[in-house]
Design an enzyme around this catalytic site. Structure first.
Site, PDB file in Angstrom:
ATOM      1  N   HIS A  56      -5.739  -2.497  -9.781  1.00 30.75           N
ATOM      2  CA  HIS A  56      -6.770  -1.456  -9.859  1.00 30.75           C
ATOM      3  C   HIS A  56      -7.150  -1.149 -11.304  1.00 30.75           C
ATOM      4  O   HIS A  56      -6.375  -1.396 -12.239  1.00 30.75           O
ATOM      5  CB  HIS A  56      -6.263  -0.178  -9.188  1.00 30.75           C
ATOM      6  CG  HIS A  56      -5.025   0.365  -9.858  1.00 30.75           C
ATOM      7  ND1 HIS A  56      -5.058   1.107 -11.016  1.00 30.75           N
ATOM      8  CD2 HIS A  56      -3.715   0.226  -9.540  1.00 30.75           C
ATOM      9  CE1 HIS A  56      -3.836   1.429 -11.382  1.00 30.75           C
ATOM     10  NE2 HIS A  56      -2.992   0.901 -10.511  1.00 30.75           N
ATOM     11  N   GLU A 107       1.656   1.079  -3.931  1.00 32.18           N
ATOM     12  CA  GLU A 107       2.571   1.041  -5.063  1.00 32.18           C
ATOM     13  C   GLU A 107       3.996   1.317  -4.594  1.00 32.18           C
ATOM     14  O   GLU A 107       4.203   1.956  -3.553  1.00 32.18           O
ATOM     15  CB  GLU A 107       2.154   2.089  -6.110  1.00 32.18           C
ATOM     16  CG  GLU A 107       3.014   2.150  -7.369  1.00 32.18           C
ATOM     17  CD  GLU A 107       3.081   0.833  -8.129  1.00 32.18           C
ATOM     18  OE1 GLU A 107       3.707  -0.122  -7.605  1.00 32.18           O
ATOM     19  OE2 GLU A 107       2.532   0.773  -9.250  1.00 32.18           O
TER      20      GLU A 107
END
Length: 208
Positions: free
Chosen positions: A8, A79
């Protein structure tokens, strides 16, 4: 099949050195992060890369992925859960121990390396079963580094030898299990080709 793993773009807490793995609607992209996401979308389009876009459910990943195409949210790409380190600055935790051996020194109360390995392997096995030439997956440093380690045979306790910038692209050939390239910077490439940042950001006009 080529799997394009996108880290990202830079998010607000990235810029502050603060760890964030929960609260999926917090921590949006910074202006730099939006530019990185737009550059990724532009470069993939210019390379003729088209395919389903899977993304971590965290906001920074969804914003990056949405710039590329319609998204499919997949929990397996999230994550690593930071446990007691959640929302703490890197300078406030024993991060050097974690970097030296993330298997032994995983976040207290958080997710283990074994858990991350299991879910990313499940994701890889899933996409190998779909009939696509290209697959795009927007995720985070730890899941991407884990996948690269699994493909290359890098010991998992050494994954912090890998460098993966925000907004970077790593490509893996899943038919023959090898890394095509790692940590490619679309923004750096487009700037070197003469594209201005104002031209690049238009790739994500929906942000306003």
């Amino acid at each position: 099949m080529i799997l394009y793993l996108i880290r990202h773009g830079e998010a607000q807490l990235n810029a502050l050195g603060i760890l964030h793995s929960r609260n999926y609607n917090d921590n949006p992209l910074t202006d730099k992060g939006r530019l990185e996401a737009a550059a990724t979308a532009m470069l993939l389009r210019k390379l003729g890369v088209h395919g389903p876009v899977f993304t971590s459910p965290l906001l920074r990943a969804r914003q990056t992925a949405s710039c590329i195409d319609l998204i499919i949210v997949d929990e397996r790409l999230r994550e690593i859960d930071m446990g007691e380190w959640e929302l703490k600055k890197i300078s406030e935790i024993p991060f050097n121990d974690y970097v030296r051996d993330p298997i032994k020194y995983h976040p207290p109360g958080g997710e283990t390396m074994e858990s991350v390995v299991n879910r990313v392997m499940d994701f890889l096995n899933f996409i190998k079963g779909i009939n696509e030439k290209h697959v795009i997956a927007v995720s985070h440093w730890h899941p991407i580094a884990t996948i690269v380690a699994l493909i290359t045979g890098l010991p998992l306790n050494n994954i912090y030898r890998l460098h993966l910038d925000t907004g970077s692209v790593t490509a893996i050939n899943l038919d023959h299990n090898y890394v095509v390239f790692i940590n490619l910077s679309p923004l750096r490439i487009l700037r070197s080709l003469g594209f201005s940042d104002s031209e690049v950001i238009k790739e994500c006009d929906g942000w306003g």
